[in-house]
Scaffold this motif. Structure first.
Motif, PDB file in Angstrom:
ATOM      1  N   ASP A 102     -19.627   0.251 -24.749  1.00  0.00           N
ATOM      2  CA  ASP A 102     -19.337  -1.289 -25.829  1.00  0.00           C
ATOM      3  C   ASP A 102     -17.463  -0.464 -26.153  1.00  0.00           C
ATOM      4  O   ASP A 102     -16.947   0.291 -26.300  1.00  0.00           O
TER       5      ASP A 102
ATOM      6  N   HIS B  21     -16.810  -0.874 -29.407  1.00  0.00           N
ATOM      7  CA  HIS B  21     -16.145  -0.110 -30.016  1.00  0.00           C
ATOM      8  C   HIS B  21     -16.713   0.814 -30.455  1.00  0.00           C
ATOM      9  O   HIS B  21     -17.906   1.362 -31.018  1.00  0.00           O
TER      10      HIS B  21
ATOM     11  N   HIS C  15     -20.880   4.816 -32.264  1.00  0.00           N
ATOM     12  CA  HIS C  15     -20.904   2.727 -31.917  1.00  0.00           C
ATOM     13  C   HIS C  15     -20.934   2.338 -33.569  1.00  0.00           C
ATOM     14  O   HIS C  15     -21.620   2.383 -34.455  1.00  0.00           O
ATOM     15  N   ILE C  16     -20.143   1.657 -33.662  1.00  0.00           N
ATOM     16  CA  ILE C  16     -20.188   1.042 -35.039  1.00  0.00           C
ATOM     17  C   ILE C  16     -20.591   0.021 -34.507  1.00  0.00           C
ATOM     18  O   ILE C  16     -21.154  -1.176 -33.826  1.00  0.00           O
TER      19      ILE C  16
ATOM     20  N   ARG D 288     -23.065  -3.391 -35.768  1.00  0.00           N
ATOM     21  CA  ARG D 288     -22.977  -4.468 -37.305  1.00  0.00           C
ATOM     22  C   ARG D 288     -23.872  -5.203 -37.500  1.00  0.00           C
ATOM     23  O   ARG D 288     -24.344  -5.275 -36.437  1.00  0.00           O
TER      24      ARG D 288
HETATM   25 MN    MN Z   1     -21.781  -3.137 -29.444  1.00  0.00          MN
END
Ligand code: MN
Ligand code: LR7
Length: 581
Positions: A229, A231, A364-365, A367
């Motif tokens: 990903d 981020h 990993h961020i 959200r």
């Molecule tokens: Mn992601």
């Protein structure tokens, strides 16, 4: 209402937040051994004894490189340094709040902390001593993004460049999925031009992450594709253990442990060990810990590789040729969602394996919501993707997906043409979904049962009972084994291996050997009668043209099937327990 079934909530990818563990300060050389800032100093010098070094050389092995160019940061006191939590100064609170929606995380703090910050080595003890082969395959790292936050995207790329052995990175391909933000065009190309290994492709129209990844895969030159990903922060030693698995067997698909970068304070947190990637119906991805007694019995160590029924989706390495042999992703999947189920089922059922490698760790961020727009309705897009996966891979178990309350949304969806996907499955001679459930995810057993226990008739307050292999009804008795039934998501009324069914053309009831594929054994009950809610409490034989229901024949004190009548209490039945979806 936009979301009557609350799908949005259920379709979000959950961070294992409850499991995230905050670290307590810089421990850069902790259990994991010494990290080395300059890759040129690496291979030879690091043995414990000359004998050991000699063995490794002869076997073509070396200890995992602990490369980390961020080891002595320019500014050790910088906010967020070493993965510590950062805080928004009081006078910046308003600004930070306003910028949240740019990425649905604390964008202000991401911009504040260094793009090449150090983070702690979170690998379990023993990882740094593991041996990997000298001749590992090279990899192309593919990162696709749409409107990603600048500092976060850069931090992702820097973490790859700073913590990977350079000779293993063939290239990093950034696939811009038609972002609207101006800085992701000119400025990004300019910035990345200082790194010869980084290539950028700008897609002319929005493709969605599935087809964007495929665009990257098409031009990749490495032996292995590594998807990330946009981020993330790759931790020290993350890459070699993944490539080692693929080298061992090209049909292994290797995933790192996904750690948590806090969306609020950007701290880097580790997660509990022993988590498997699983799904629950209707194909929601989740994490499930290996039970402690299993860990004990099999003496599973923290560094041991974990086989997973499904992967989270975003972070994994796969042999490039194998990925194409598998027919890549179904290119008919749109925007976001479902592709992790598809690739997981496909890999397992067609001869491969999905593994989590505990010595490889990437933050990993997580959200709470997608920060980008969906070209079409979000719920319908995701459900349509999943319906495509169900239609191609789930065989008779499709109903477990459709049956979990999604009928109404899915009924009017056009899933598109699936000929190509079905042919692919045939050509690859993949195994059945039944095989997958029995061999790869046997612990999904329990959710197959929708209701269980006594089956009471509302009118006579008596229960179904098995007597000499025939079906009748009698005074309810919770202690009687002969009155225990299961109602499955595949709509069978089961007593052991026997399923309730009419046994002649005259409506006489009895048993048949159960078979999930036999429609003559299927009864609609409860929510599954979505098209005729007034028959909710009935058992409706599904395969017949005229709705036909299980009924107590009061005059003769027997059971029969008869034309359904929503107001007839002799046709209403209740199980002792109903399980939540
Ligand atoms: Mn992601
Ligand atoms: O249209 C799009 N085009 C894109 O390029 C939509 C998204 N993207 C990019 C996006 O910028 C991001 O880099 O694709 C990547 C994934 O999108 P996210 O970050 O919004 O997804 P997510 O992290 O919420 O979701 C997870 O599930 C997805 C299902 O389709 C993908 O498989 C993601 O890669 C996946 N992320 C992970 O597995 C990380 C760990 C999550 C967990 C558990």
């Amino acid at each position: 209402r936009e979301d009557p079934l609350n799908v949005t909530e259920r379709r979000g990818l959950k961070a294992p937040t409850a499991k995230a563990i905050r670290l307590d300060g810089p421990r850069l050389t902790a259990a994991a051994g010494v990290r080395i800032a300059n890759p040129d100093q690496l291979p030879a010098a690091r043995g414990r004894s000359s004998e050991a070094a000699h063995f490794r050389k002869a076997a073509g092995l070396h200890r995992v490189f602990a490369i980390d160019a961020t080891l002595s940061p320019r500014d050790p006191k910088a906010p967020g340094q070493f993965g510590r939590p950062a805080a928004v100064p009081v006078e910046k609170q308003e600004e930070a709040k306003n910028r949240w929606k740019e990425g649905n995380f604390n964008v202000y703090l991401s911009d504040l902390i260094p793009i090449d910050r150090a983070i702690e080595d979170t690998r379990p003890a023993g990882c740094s001593d593991q041996l990997v082969h000298n001749d590992l395959p090279t990899t192309t790292v593919i990162v696709c993004f749409v409107d990603e936050v600048w500092s976060t995207l850069l931090r992702s790329v820097h973490s790859v460049l700073n913590r990977s052995p350079p000779h293993l990175i063939r290239e990093i391909i950034l696939v811009d999925d038609c972002s609207t933000k101006e800085y992701l065009k000119g400025s990004l190309d300019k910035y990345m031009s200082q790194f010869p290994k980084v290539r950028i492709i700008h897609l002319k129209e929005r493709n969605g992450l599935i087809r964007a990844r495929l665009a990257g895969a098409e031009i990749a030159r490495g032996d292995v594709l590594t998807f990330l990903d946009s981020h993330v922060e790759c931790n020290v030693g993350w890459l070699e253990p993944l490539l080692e698995r693929v080298r061992l067997n090209r049909k292994k698909v290797a995933c790192p442990v996904i750690e948590v970068i806090s969306d609020k304070d950007m701290s880097y947190m580790t997660v509990d060990s022993f988590q498997r990637g699983i799904f629950t119906w209707p194909m929601n991805f989740g994490w499930k810990p290996i039970p402690p007694d299993v860990i004990e019995k099999h003496k599973i160590k923290e560094t041991d590789i974990i086989r997973c029924p499904v992967m989270a989706g975003g972070l994994f390495s796969i042999d490039k040729k194998y990925f194409f042999e598998l027919g890549t992703y179904d290119p008919g999947l749109d925007v976001w969602g479902g592709e992790n189920m598809e690739i997981s089922f496909k890999v397992w059922m067609c001869g491969g394996e999905i593994e989590i490698i505990p010595c490889s760790r990437v933050g990993h961020i997580f959200r709470n919501d997608n920060p980008y727009s969906f070209p079409k309705d979000r719920i319908k897009t995701v459900e349509r993707n999943l319906a495509r996966v169900a239609e191609v891979w789930l065989d008779e178990y499709q109903d477990l997906f459709y049956g979990h309350g999604y009928h109404l949304i899915l009924k009017n969806l056009d899933v598109g043409d699936l000929t190509h996907q079905r042919e692919l499955r045939k050509r690859l001679q993949c195994k059945s979904f039944k095989w997958y459930l029995e061999n790869i995810y046997p612990d999904l057993e329990a959710p197959l049962v929708k209701a269980s226990g006594l089956v009471v008739n509302i009118a006579v307050a008596k229960c179904l009972v098995v007597e000499n292999a025939t079906l009748t009804f009698d005074t309810c008795d919770v202690n009687s084994k002969n009155q225990k039934f299961n109602y499955t998501w595949l709509r069978l009324i089961k007593h052991g291996d026997l399923c309730v069914a009419p046994v002649d053309g005259k409506g006489t009831l009895g048993f048949h050997r159960c078979n999930d594929r036999n429609n003559h054994l299927k009864w609609l009950h409860k929510s599954l009668v979505a098209f005729q809610p007034e028959l909710m409490d009935h058992f409706v034989l599904e395969h017949l043209q005229q709705p036909t229901c299980l009924e107590v024949d009061q005059s003769r004190q027997t059971l029969r099937v008869n034309a359904c009548d929503s107001s007839n209490p002799y046709q209403k039945w209740q199980f002792g327990n109903y399980y939540a979806d």
